[in-house]
Design a protein around this motif. Structure first.
Motif, PDB file in Angstrom:
ATOM      1  N   GLY A 188       0.833  -1.188   0.000  1.00  0.00           N
ATOM      2  CA  GLY A 188       0.000   0.000   0.000  1.00  0.00           C
ATOM      3  C   GLY A 188       0.868   1.238   0.000  1.00  0.00           C
ATOM      4  O   GLY A 188       2.005   1.214   0.471  1.00  0.00           O
ATOM      5  N   ASN A 189       0.357   2.333  -0.517  1.00  0.00           N
ATOM      6  CA  ASN A 189       1.097   3.598  -0.579  1.00  0.00           C
ATOM      7  C   ASN A 189       0.237   4.748  -0.056  1.00  0.00           C
ATOM      8  O   ASN A 189       0.207   5.832  -0.628  1.00  0.00           O
ATOM      9  N   ASN A 190      -0.464   4.515   1.046  1.00  0.00           N
ATOM     10  CA  ASN A 190      -1.290   5.562   1.632  1.00  0.00           C
ATOM     11  C   ASN A 190      -0.442   6.779   1.967  1.00  0.00           C
ATOM     12  O   ASN A 190       0.624   6.672   2.562  1.00  0.00           O
ATOM     13  N   GLY A 191      -0.903   7.943   1.590  1.00  0.00           N
ATOM     14  CA  GLY A 191      -0.169   9.178   1.853  1.00  0.00           C
ATOM     15  C   GLY A 191       0.508   9.740   0.629  1.00  0.00           C
ATOM     16  O   GLY A 191       0.952  10.884   0.653  1.00  0.00           O
ATOM     17  N   ALA A 192       0.595   8.959  -0.447  1.00  0.00           N
ATOM     18  CA  ALA A 192       1.228   9.452  -1.667  1.00  0.00           C
ATOM     19  C   ALA A 192       0.307  10.437  -2.378  1.00  0.00           C
ATOM     20  O   ALA A 192      -0.903  10.450  -2.165  1.00  0.00           O
ATOM     21  N   LYS A 193       0.890  11.279  -3.228  1.00  0.00           N
ATOM     22  CA  LYS A 193       0.133  12.259  -3.987  1.00  0.00           C
ATOM     23  C   LYS A 193      -0.394  11.719  -5.309  1.00  0.00           C
ATOM     24  O   LYS A 193      -1.443  12.129  -5.790  1.00  0.00           O
ATOM     25  N   SER A 194       0.371  10.799  -5.928  1.00  0.00           N
ATOM     26  CA  SER A 194      -0.015  10.330  -7.256  1.00  0.00           C
ATOM     27  C   SER A 194       0.629   8.991  -7.553  1.00  0.00           C
ATOM     28  O   SER A 194       1.620   8.594  -6.933  1.00  0.00           O
ATOM     29  N   ALA A 261       2.006   1.493 -10.133  1.00  0.00           N
ATOM     30  CA  ALA A 261       1.186   2.074  -9.072  1.00  0.00           C
ATOM     31  C   ALA A 261      -0.230   2.323  -9.579  1.00  0.00           C
ATOM     32  O   ALA A 261      -0.437   2.727 -10.728  1.00  0.00           O
ATOM     33  N   PHE A 262      -1.210   2.125  -8.702  1.00  0.00           N
ATOM     34  CA  PHE A 262      -2.615   2.173  -9.101  1.00  0.00           C
ATOM     35  C   PHE A 262      -3.467   2.397  -7.849  1.00  0.00           C
ATOM     36  O   PHE A 262      -2.928   2.657  -6.765  1.00  0.00           O
ATOM     37  N   THR A 263      -4.773   2.307  -7.971  1.00  0.00           N
ATOM     38  CA  THR A 263      -5.647   2.337  -6.806  1.00  0.00           C
ATOM     39  C   THR A 263      -6.369   1.005  -6.704  1.00  0.00           C
ATOM     40  O   THR A 263      -6.779   0.418  -7.721  1.00  0.00           O
ATOM     41  N   ASN A 264      -6.522   0.508  -5.466  1.00  0.00           N
ATOM     42  CA  ASN A 264      -7.198  -0.773  -5.290  1.00  0.00           C
ATOM     43  C   ASN A 264      -8.702  -0.568  -5.151  1.00  0.00           C
ATOM     44  O   ASN A 264      -9.219   0.539  -5.300  1.00  0.00           O
ATOM     45  N   ARG A 265      -9.447  -1.627  -4.880  1.00  0.00           N
ATOM     46  CA  ARG A 265     -10.897  -1.555  -4.816  1.00  0.00           C
ATOM     47  C   ARG A 265     -11.375  -0.648  -3.682  1.00  0.00           C
ATOM     48  O   ARG A 265     -12.483  -0.120  -3.725  1.00  0.00           O
ATOM     49  N   ALA A 266     -10.544  -0.493  -2.638  1.00  0.00           N
ATOM     50  CA  ALA A 266     -10.918   0.373  -1.525  1.00  0.00           C
ATOM     51  C   ALA A 266     -10.651   1.845  -1.833  1.00  0.00           C
ATOM     52  O   ALA A 266     -10.930   2.714  -1.012  1.00  0.00           O
ATOM     53  N   GLY A 267     -10.081   2.128  -3.021  1.00  0.00           N
ATOM     54  CA  GLY A 267      -9.785   3.497  -3.401  1.00  0.00           C
ATOM     55  C   GLY A 267      -8.471   4.008  -2.866  1.00  0.00           C
ATOM     56  O   GLY A 267      -8.197   5.210  -2.919  1.00  0.00           O
ATOM     57  N   ASP A 268      -7.628   3.118  -2.326  1.00  0.00           N
ATOM     58  CA  ASP A 268      -6.329   3.513  -1.773  1.00  0.00           C
ATOM     59  C   ASP A 268      -5.228   3.294  -2.805  1.00  0.00           C
ATOM     60  O   ASP A 268      -5.297   2.373  -3.626  1.00  0.00           O
ATOM     61  N   PHE A 269      -4.185   4.121  -2.720  1.00  0.00           N
ATOM     62  CA  PHE A 269      -3.028   3.909  -3.573  1.00  0.00           C
ATOM     63  C   PHE A 269      -2.336   2.609  -3.186  1.00  0.00           C
ATOM     64  O   PHE A 269      -2.176   2.289  -1.999  1.00  0.00           O
ATOM     65  N   ALA A 270      -1.895   1.869  -4.185  1.00  0.00           N
ATOM     66  CA  ALA A 270      -1.183   0.618  -3.985  1.00  0.00           C
ATOM     67  C   ALA A 270      -0.191   0.461  -5.128  1.00  0.00           C
ATOM     68  O   ALA A 270      -0.244   1.192  -6.127  1.00  0.00           O
ATOM     69  N   SER A 271       0.713  -0.505  -4.986  1.00  0.00           N
ATOM     70  CA  SER A 271       1.687  -0.721  -6.054  1.00  0.00           C
ATOM     71  C   SER A 271       2.175  -2.154  -6.073  1.00  0.00           C
ATOM     72  O   SER A 271       2.127  -2.871  -5.074  1.00  0.00           O
ATOM     73  N   TRP A 272       2.645  -2.547  -7.233  1.00  0.00           N
ATOM     74  CA  TRP A 272       3.314  -3.835  -7.453  1.00  0.00           C
ATOM     75  C   TRP A 272       4.732  -3.525  -7.894  1.00  0.00           C
ATOM     76  O   TRP A 272       4.958  -2.599  -8.687  1.00  0.00           O
ATOM     77  N   SER A 273       5.700  -4.282  -7.387  1.00  0.00           N
ATOM     78  CA  SER A 273       7.092  -4.075  -7.796  1.00  0.00           C
ATOM     79  C   SER A 273       7.778  -5.398  -8.097  1.00  0.00           C
ATOM     80  O   SER A 273       7.535  -6.415  -7.434  1.00  0.00           O
ATOM     81  N   PHE A 274       8.637  -5.357  -9.087  1.00  0.00           N
ATOM     82  CA  PHE A 274       9.590  -6.428  -9.377  1.00  0.00           C
ATOM     83  C   PHE A 274      10.976  -5.869  -9.139  1.00  0.00           C
ATOM     84  O   PHE A 274      11.276  -4.722  -9.503  1.00  0.00           O
ATOM     85  N   VAL A 275      11.857  -6.674  -8.533  1.00  0.00           N
ATOM     86  CA  VAL A 275      13.250  -6.266  -8.377  1.00  0.00           C
ATOM     87  C   VAL A 275      14.134  -7.488  -8.588  1.00  0.00           C
ATOM     88  O   VAL A 275      13.822  -8.579  -8.112  1.00  0.00           O
TER      89      VAL A 275
END
Length: 304
Positions: A188-194, A261-275
């Motif tokens: 999750g990325n709660n608090g991000a701007k975009s 980065a995207f928004t999930n079903r709850a409307g919160d910012f979230a992201s997937w990463s590969f490293v």
């Protein structure tokens, strides 16, 4: 190394500048407010290869803190009242388009495995030879000289490719440490701007934390672009990579990270990463990374 940052304060917080890729738009509550506790060291001596432990935080500390960790650090629920309301990049797919619950997610690619973060409401597929960690498993990177190991960036419920890709005892303390070839997970990325901010900052933080620190100049990040997965989920994607990493130890290499980065079903910012490691014989092809990325999808979070 594996670590992170605390909430932005009034300039007196000693951790305020710990993250060299701090996302400047973050507001309280910061997603790194609650540190993930690493397991106790095994045997004598300090842990010197924290940047290589692609599966550091498990067991009791993470399980006990699962609710808080999921909500604050990795987005397993909303705790964002003090921060700005995120503006979705696009409307999440309707529930009728994907009615399956967290435990009913199935792979969308034949022969692959499905990876599920039930608290966040994110799923994706990986090839069959990847290993799946538990839903409570958290992987993170921190500054090498941070005694508190606070996360720079993290992922929950990851999939790992070749956990013992490289093993070494570089500090000669009698403990062999394993380096994984690659890992992929969500947070999750709660608090991000975009979503653009998240894609750029998280991909860079992964490469810096795992491969180049303390040298930030060896990290380069490509343009942030719009991307839509096969499920219709739209967001922002960026890829960061390192170049010229000095190979002081056996398992050192350059690396690459891609963050969507995207928004999930709850409307919160979230992201997937590969490293993963680059410039090595069994490097994960970018085409495979993009195929995994195309499978990222959202569902109603279990805790919503």
């Amino acid at each position: 190394m594996w670590s992170g940052e605390r909430s932005p304060g009034d300039g007196t917080d000693p951790q305020q500048h710990a993250n060299p890729y701090r996302q400047p738009g973050y507001q309280q509550p910061n997603p790194y407010t609650v540190p993930v506790q690493p397991p106790a060291p095994q045997g004598p001596g300090p842990r010197d290869r924290r940047t290589r432990a692609l599966a550091i935080a498990v067991a009791a500390a993470v399980v006990v803190a699962a609710t808080v960790t999921g909500a604050v650090l990795l987005g397993g629920g909303g705790d964002d009242e003090a921060g700005p309301d995120p503006t979705p990049t696009s409307a999440p797919p309707s529930t009728s388009a994907d009615p399956r619950a967290a435990g009913e997610q199935k792979p969308t690619v034949a022969g692959w495995k499905v990876v599920v973060n039930p608290g966040l409401g994110v799923a994706f597929d990986v090839p069959a030879d990847w290993a799946l960690e538990s839903p409570d498993w958290v992987s993170y990177v921190a500054e090498n000289d941070d005694p508190e190991d606070t996360p720079l960036v993290a992922m929950k419920a990851p999939a790992v490719l070749k956990k013992q890709w490289c093993s070494s005892d570089d500090d000669k303390d009698g403990r062999t440490e394993d380096t994984a070839l690659a890992s992929a997970g969500s947070r999750g990325n709660n608090g991000a701007k975009s979503t653009e901010e998240i894609a750029r900052a998280d991909s860079a933080a992964w490469v810096y934390g795992l491969y180049t620190q303390p040298d930030k100049k060896k990290v380069s990040t490509g343009p942030v672009t719009s991307f839509t997965t096969a499920s219709g989920l739209t967001g922002s994607v960026a890829t960061s990579q390192s170049s010229g990493v000095v190979r002081r130890d056996k398992c050192d290499s350059d690396g690459r990270a891609t963050t969507f980065a995207f928004t999930n079903r709850a409307g919160d910012f979230a992201s997937w990463s590969f490293v993963g490691a680059t410039g090595v014989a069994d490097e994960v092809p970018q085409a495979t990374v993009e195929k995994v990325l195309s499978t990222v999808r959202v569902f109603t979070p279990r805790d919503a």
